[in-house]
Design a protein around this motif. Structure first.
Motif, PDB file in Angstrom:
ATOM      1  N   LEU A 294     -27.991  65.026  67.653  1.00 47.86           N
ATOM      2  CA  LEU A 294     -28.964  64.734  68.526  1.00 47.86           C
ATOM      3  C   LEU A 294     -29.779  66.159  68.781  1.00 47.86           C
ATOM      4  N   ARG A 295     -30.926  66.006  69.040  1.00 43.68           N
ATOM      5  CA  ARG A 295     -31.651  67.165  69.532  1.00 43.68           C
ATOM      6  C   ARG A 295     -32.233  66.925  71.088  1.00 43.68           C
ATOM      7  N   SER A 296     -32.654  67.961  71.940  1.00 44.06           N
ATOM      8  CA  SER A 296     -33.184  68.021  73.082  1.00 44.06           C
ATOM      9  C   SER A 296     -32.054  67.130  73.953  1.00 44.06           C
ATOM     10  N   LEU A 297     -31.086  67.522  74.097  1.00 43.87           N
ATOM     11  CA  LEU A 297     -30.035  66.797  75.028  1.00 43.87           C
ATOM     12  C   LEU A 297     -30.393  67.207  76.241  1.00 43.87           C
ATOM     13  N   ASN A 298     -30.333  65.917  77.106  1.00 46.69           N
ATOM     14  CA  ASN A 298     -30.315  66.049  78.572  1.00 46.69           C
ATOM     15  C   ASN A 298     -29.017  65.653  79.204  1.00 46.69           C
ATOM     16  N   TRP A 299     -28.354  66.724  79.797  1.00 48.26           N
ATOM     17  CA  TRP A 299     -27.111  66.527  80.118  1.00 48.26           C
ATOM     18  C   TRP A 299     -27.188  66.451  81.797  1.00 48.26           C
ATOM     19  N   LEU A 300     -26.795  65.421  82.498  1.00 49.35           N
ATOM     20  CA  LEU A 300     -26.899  65.260  84.084  1.00 49.35           C
ATOM     21  C   LEU A 300     -25.713  65.990  84.841  1.00 49.35           C
ATOM     22  N   PRO A 301     -24.516  65.841  84.165  1.00 47.85           N
ATOM     23  CA  PRO A 301     -23.359  66.593  85.159  1.00 47.85           C
ATOM     24  C   PRO A 301     -23.631  68.045  85.082  1.00 47.85           C
TER      25      PRO A 301
ATOM     26  N   GLY B 178     -28.760  71.094  71.419  1.00 47.14           N
ATOM     27  CA  GLY B 178     -28.446  69.768  70.872  1.00 47.14           C
ATOM     28  C   GLY B 178     -27.029  69.332  70.797  1.00 47.14           C
ATOM     29  N   ALA B 179     -26.567  68.450  70.256  1.00 49.43           N
ATOM     30  CA  ALA B 179     -24.999  67.938  70.257  1.00 49.43           C
ATOM     31  C   ALA B 179     -24.758  67.039  69.142  1.00 49.43           C
ATOM     32  N   GLU B 180     -23.827  66.799  68.995  1.00 48.38           N
ATOM     33  CA  GLU B 180     -23.160  65.949  67.895  1.00 48.38           C
ATOM     34  C   GLU B 180     -22.436  64.652  68.528  1.00 48.38           C
ATOM     35  N   VAL B 181     -22.599  63.447  68.185  1.00 46.61           N
ATOM     36  CA  VAL B 181     -21.684  62.489  68.791  1.00 46.61           C
ATOM     37  C   VAL B 181     -20.947  61.895  67.453  1.00 46.61           C
ATOM     38  N   VAL B 182     -19.714  61.743  67.643  1.00 42.23           N
ATOM     39  CA  VAL B 182     -18.709  61.323  66.765  1.00 42.23           C
ATOM     40  C   VAL B 182     -18.271  59.812  67.171  1.00 42.23           C
ATOM     41  N   LEU B 183     -18.518  59.002  66.487  1.00 39.33           N
ATOM     42  CA  LEU B 183     -18.106  57.538  66.914  1.00 39.33           C
ATOM     43  C   LEU B 183     -16.575  57.283  66.388  1.00 39.33           C
ATOM     44  N   ASP B 184     -15.949  56.657  67.335  1.00 40.53           N
ATOM     45  CA  ASP B 184     -14.749  56.063  67.086  1.00 40.53           C
ATOM     46  C   ASP B 184     -14.605  55.262  65.823  1.00 40.53           C
ATOM     47  N   ALA B 185     -15.770  54.402  65.665  1.00 38.23           N
ATOM     48  CA  ALA B 185     -15.926  53.485  64.541  1.00 38.23           C
ATOM     49  C   ALA B 185     -17.376  53.636  64.182  1.00 38.23           C
ATOM     50  N   PRO B 186     -17.673  53.508  62.696  1.00 38.75           N
ATOM     51  CA  PRO B 186     -18.945  53.351  62.290  1.00 38.75           C
ATOM     52  C   PRO B 186     -19.903  52.451  62.951  1.00 38.75           C
TER      53      PRO B 186
END
Length: 385
Positions: free
Chosen positions: A293-300, A333-341
């Motif tokens: 991901l690019r331009s991560l907007n993180w609310l916490p 940015g960020a990386e999201v790793v899915l539990d399943a594809p």
């Protein structure tokens, strides 16, 4: 403290309502006016007024401006129409066209919320002395231990939290969403109860500047010459045919490829704009479990931990959240790793992270890859960018 959480008397609290002319924003204005707030309606003219009048099923068109004005007159509130056409073209339409030329699948409604509505309109509301900006979005704003939070709407069929992932904490502090706790049917009832002329008006369906859903036609108009022809290539390297421009294709597309002779259905696996190639293959070749991901907007209030945080992620507005883990990356940015594809993950779309009903934030999909062992033929053509 009034019902909006503002430390003022209701009558002394000015609320600007973004009025699109539809039933949702009209009911928002009516409910706040009935409570006694100092309501000011604002409608944005976002694109050519003359062309807009004839277009049905979209927001911010000429008829919608007229409807918003009628509702405001009926309620007895001030109403202003602001010409944001040049801002809309620069911030939304131009980006939409460029995104398609990069082989992405953009979401202009998110970009519109992020720029024209929640940046420019919010600033205008402040200039008018408003204490809050209210919209008819189906999403909930709640106070939590770390401050203001964004949550999914009560009416899951209408929930728009996916489209508001880019809303910042500062913007949330000023925004209000009165319809987030209501079902759509209740909103229609409220419209009738308040005698609003738009009570039976159909909901908008199309992107406002895309007539009849013809994305490619809009891109060609904005970027003449965008539909350059090229090859359609199978993931195993075979040239399957020709196309009339990659802007006519999206990742995961199955219909309209004009290809035959294969035992299994073919899908669009990848778009290569520079080579003007459309890569097709079996559904299995669409599997992706690592999303950058690019331009991560993180609310916490605290950042994404280096060790990762378990989330549920939506990769399309119509999909259900899937279990995943999000990790921070340099440069925001960020990386999201899915539990399943997941299948059909497209660059330019949004990945929105949830913790139950709470929206944690999200970012724009830059690339999507598979960490699974791929067949050599697939890897050779579709490999990581």
């Amino acid at each position: 403290m009034n019902s909006m959480g503002i430390d003022k008397a209701v009558g002394a609290t000015r609320v600007v309502v973004a009025m699109s002319g539809g039933v949702d924003s009209s009911v928002t204005a009516a409910l706040l006016h009935a409570e006694g707030y100092d309501v000011v309606g604002i409608t944005l003219q976002l694109y050519d007024h003359g062309a807009a009048v004839a277009k049905k099923g979209a927001c911010c068109a000429g008829q919608d401006i007229y409807d918003a004005r009628r509702v405001a007159e009926n309620l007895g509130i001030p109403h202003y129409v602001l010409d944001y056409e040049s801002r809309f073209r620069d911030s939304v339409m131009e980006d939409f066209a460029d995104s398609y030329l990069r082989g992405e699948t953009p979401i202009p409604c998110v970009n519109c919320n992020q720029t024209v509505k929640f940046r420019d309109l919010l600033a205008t509301a402040r200039d008018l002395g408003a204490d809050a900006l209210a919209t008819g979005h189906y999403v909930q704003r709640k106070m939590g231990p770390e401050g203001v939070e964004l949550h999914r709407a009560v009416d899951r069929r209408r929930d728009q939290s996916y489209f508001l992932f880019a809303t910042t904490r500062e913007q949330l502090a000023f925004l209000r969403f009165p319809l987030g706790g209501l079902e759509k049917d209740q909103v229609r009832v409220e419209a009738e109860r308040h005698g609003l002329a738009v009570a039976d008006k159909p909901d908008s369906q199309d992107i406002c500047f895309v007539p009849q859903g013809s994305y490619a036609a809009v891109v060609q108009k904005l970027r003449p010459g965008a539909a350059d022809p090229g090859e359609i290539v199978h993931v195993d390297g075979r040239v399957m045919g020709r196309h009339e421009g990659i802007i006519h294709y999206t990742i995961g597309q199955r219909r309209g490829l004009g290809l035959g002779g294969e035992s299994a259905p073919l899908f669009v696996i990848k778009l290569e704009p520079e080579a003007r190639r459309v890569i097709v293959g079996p559904r299995a070749a669409l599997a992706r479990d690592s999303i950058i991901l690019r331009s991560l907007n993180w609310l916490p209030g605290t950042p994404v931990p280096a060790a990762g945080r378990a989330v549920q992620v939506k990769l399309r507005s119509v999909s259900e959240p899937a279990p995943a883990t999000i990790y921070p990356r340099p440069g925001g940015g960020a990386e999201v790793v899915l539990d399943a594809p997941e299948f059909g993950v497209a660059a330019g779309q949004a990945a929105v992270c949830y913790d139950g009903d709470r929206v944690l934030g999200g970012g724009w999909i830059a690339t999507a890859e598979s960490r699974l062992a791929a067949e050599p033929s697939v890897a050779a053509v579709v490999g990581a960018e």
